[in-house]
Design a protein around this motif. Structure first.
Motif, mmCIF file in Angstrom:
data_model
loop_
_atom_site.group_PDB
_atom_site.id
_atom_site.type_symbol
_atom_site.label_atom_id
_atom_site.label_comp_id
_atom_site.label_asym_id
_atom_site.label_seq_id
_atom_site.Cartn_x
_atom_site.Cartn_y
_atom_site.Cartn_z
ATOM 1 N N ILE A 61 -30.046 -17.153 -31.540
ATOM 2 C CA ILE A 61 -28.933 -17.108 -30.581
ATOM 3 C C ILE A 61 -28.847 -15.722 -29.956
ATOM 4 O O ILE A 61 -28.680 -15.585 -28.734
ATOM 5 N N MET A 62 -28.972 -14.688 -30.764
ATOM 6 C CA MET A 62 -28.921 -13.316 -30.246
ATOM 7 C C MET A 62 -30.000 -13.090 -29.187
ATOM 8 O O MET A 62 -29.740 -12.554 -28.098
ATOM 9 N N LEU A 63 -31.211 -13.489 -29.486
ATOM 10 C CA LEU A 63 -32.308 -13.283 -28.543
ATOM 11 C C LEU A 63 -32.096 -14.081 -27.262
ATOM 12 O O LEU A 63 -32.348 -13.583 -26.164
ATOM 13 N N GLU A 64 -31.612 -15.302 -27.399
ATOM 14 C CA GLU A 64 -31.349 -16.101 -26.202
ATOM 15 C C GLU A 64 -30.192 -15.516 -25.392
ATOM 16 O O GLU A 64 -30.201 -15.574 -24.155
ATOM 17 N N GLU A 65 -29.201 -14.940 -26.055
ATOM 18 C CA GLU A 65 -28.108 -14.277 -25.333
ATOM 19 C C GLU A 65 -28.631 -13.062 -24.561
ATOM 20 O O GLU A 65 -28.218 -12.813 -23.420
ATOM 21 N N LEU A 66 -29.525 -12.302 -25.160
ATOM 22 C CA LEU A 66 -30.106 -11.151 -24.458
ATOM 23 C C LEU A 66 -30.886 -11.605 -23.235
ATOM 24 O O LEU A 66 -30.787 -10.999 -22.157
ATOM 25 N N LEU A 67 -31.635 -12.684 -23.378
ATOM 26 C CA LEU A 67 -32.379 -13.208 -22.240
ATOM 27 C C LEU A 67 -31.428 -13.744 -21.174
ATOM 28 O O LEU A 67 -31.681 -13.597 -19.974
ATOM 29 N N GLU A 68 -30.327 -14.341 -21.602
ATOM 30 C CA GLU A 68 -29.322 -14.838 -20.661
ATOM 31 C C GLU A 68 -28.737 -13.693 -19.834
ATOM 32 O O GLU A 68 -28.346 -13.883 -18.679
ATOM 33 N N LEU A 69 -28.689 -12.506 -20.434
ATOM 34 C CA LEU A 69 -28.198 -11.323 -19.726
ATOM 35 C C LEU A 69 -29.246 -10.734 -18.774
ATOM 36 O O LEU A 69 -28.974 -9.747 -18.090
ATOM 37 N N GLY A 70 -30.437 -11.301 -18.757
ATOM 38 C CA GLY A 70 -31.483 -10.813 -17.878
ATOM 39 C C GLY A 70 -32.354 -9.738 -18.491
ATOM 40 O O GLY A 70 -33.111 -9.067 -17.777
ATOM 41 N N ILE A 71 -32.278 -9.559 -19.809
ATOM 42 C CA ILE A 71 -33.073 -8.532 -20.499
ATOM 43 C C ILE A 71 -34.431 -9.141 -20.844
ATOM 44 O O ILE A 71 -34.619 -9.753 -21.902
ATOM 45 N N THR A 72 -35.394 -8.980 -19.960
ATOM 46 C CA THR A 72 -36.684 -9.659 -20.128
ATOM 47 C C THR A 72 -37.489 -9.110 -21.300
ATOM 48 O O THR A 72 -38.351 -9.816 -21.848
ATOM 49 N N ASP A 73 -37.222 -7.866 -21.701
ATOM 50 C CA ASP A 73 -37.942 -7.298 -22.843
ATOM 51 C C ASP A 73 -37.542 -7.960 -24.158
ATOM 52 O O ASP A 73 -38.157 -7.685 -25.190
ATOM 53 N N ALA A 74 -36.528 -8.821 -24.117
ATOM 54 C CA ALA A 74 -36.119 -9.552 -25.321
ATOM 55 C C ALA A 74 -36.904 -10.857 -25.486
ATOM 56 O O ALA A 74 -36.627 -11.626 -26.411
ATOM 57 N N GLU A 75 -37.892 -11.098 -24.615
ATOM 58 C CA GLU A 75 -38.744 -12.276 -24.817
ATOM 59 C C GLU A 75 -39.386 -12.209 -26.199
ATOM 60 O O GLU A 75 -39.745 -11.126 -26.685
ATOM 61 N N TYR A 76 -39.540 -13.359 -26.814
ATOM 62 C CA TYR A 76 -39.966 -13.377 -28.214
ATOM 63 C C TYR A 76 -40.772 -14.624 -28.542
ATOM 64 O O TYR A 76 -40.692 -15.638 -27.842
ATOM 65 N N ASP A 77 -41.536 -14.511 -29.598
ATOM 66 C CA ASP A 77 -42.192 -15.658 -30.219
ATOM 67 C C ASP A 77 -41.466 -15.944 -31.529
ATOM 68 O O ASP A 77 -41.214 -15.024 -32.317
ATOM 69 N N ALA A 78 -41.143 -17.200 -31.765
ATOM 70 C CA ALA A 78 -40.478 -17.597 -33.009
ATOM 71 C C ALA A 78 -41.369 -18.570 -33.761
ATOM 72 O O ALA A 78 -41.615 -19.689 -33.287
ATOM 73 N N PHE A 79 -41.857 -18.142 -34.899
ATOM 74 C CA PHE A 79 -42.730 -18.967 -35.724
ATOM 75 C C PHE A 79 -41.938 -19.561 -36.886
ATOM 76 O O PHE A 79 -41.060 -18.905 -37.468
#
Length: 280
Positions: A61-79
């Motif tokens: 949720i945190m990572l998706e919230e960061l991306l929702e804010l337009g912070i593209t460096d928060a892109e991530y891989d989740a294994f």
């Protein structure tokens, strides 16, 4: 294993590997890895190894919230870490988190690579890294930290205490169920009183405190945990229910709670996440 009310502890405790009910295969009294198993690495700087338990949902949720804010460096891989299969005891995962608990994060944008474990620590790390989802003013920032650490200290009573004995223990025992039910209801009352005059946990601003608390207590009052909503009379905690529904409506929460989920309705599952396109 005994279900007698007159159980007397032995002088020296011995591990009975069959005594822990549903989780007997993965609980043990020693740390360290049990087998060699390297962790996969995707294309993004942030690599998450997790499962969609409440603690795992916090970070996605945190990572998706960061991306929702337009912070593209928060892109991530989740294994996916399949804890029922013991993936958390693989050598690669233990190298990231010596405590063998999900979630665990590796940040490859730093030299050397930074490992981060414990869900609260990951939330703080990401908030500081991207300067987001923590209030700026001193009072609200402190309140945010207060409630983040409240959650980290309180949730074991909900999950490991109430949830275990109410939903997962091999047989029902009144004393621990009563004991942990009382504590969980006290915690819900703490939240309810606070949220009676606050929109979010740190005040008027959504923050990592909400992100930490919602997967545990929000899911609980929304009827998504332990099949215990009626037993706990969750509807009586009206302010917690209002807050839980408010957070649940956020697009990033809708996405984040699906990541690394491999149970429930198919539309609620996303075993791995590598780009926003995975949700479609």
């Amino acid at each position: 294993m005994s279900n007698n009310d007159d159980y007397t502890p032995p002088a020296v405790w011995q591990w009975d590997a069959e005594s822990d009910g549903e989780w007997a295969k993965i609980n043990r009294p020693i740390a360290g890895s049990t087998h060699q198993q390297d962790l996969p690495v995707g294309e993004h700087s942030l690599q998450l190894y997790s499962l969609a338990t409440p603690n795992g949902q916090k970070v996605t949720i945190m990572l998706e919230e960061l991306l929702e804010l337009g912070i593209t460096d928060a892109e991530y891989d989740a294994f996916l870490i399949k804890i029922a299969d013991g993936d958390q005891f693989g050598s690669g995962f233990v190298g990231v988190n010596p405590n063998s608990k999900i979630p665990a994060l590796m940040d490859h944008s730093t030299t050397p690579v930074t490992r981060v474990f414990e869900s609260g620590a990951i939330l703080q790390y990401l908030a500081e890294k991207f300067d987001a989802l923590v209030p700026n003013d001193h009072t609200s920032k402190t309140e945010c930290r207060n409630w983040l650490f409240w959650q980290m200290g309180s949730a074991p009573y909900l999950g490991g205490g109430f949830g275990h004995f109410y939903a997962y223990a091999p047989f029902k025992m009144q004393y621990p169920i009563d004991r942990f039910t009382m504590e969980v209801k006290r915690q819900l009352d703490v939240l309810n009183r606070h949220l009676s005059d606050h929109d979010y946990m740190a005040g008027s601003e959504y923050s990592i405190a909400d992100i930490a608390i919602w997967p545990w207590y929000g899911n609980l009052v929304l009827g998504n945990s332990y099949d215990a909503a009626e037993f706990l009379d969750v509807e009586s905690y009206t302010h917690v229910v209002r807050w839980a529904k408010q957070v649940e409506r956020r697009p990033a929460v809708k996405r984040g709670k699906k990541v690394n989920r491999v149970w429930g309705p198919e539309e609620e599952q996303l075993a791995e996440r590598h780009s926003k396109n995975d949700f479609s």
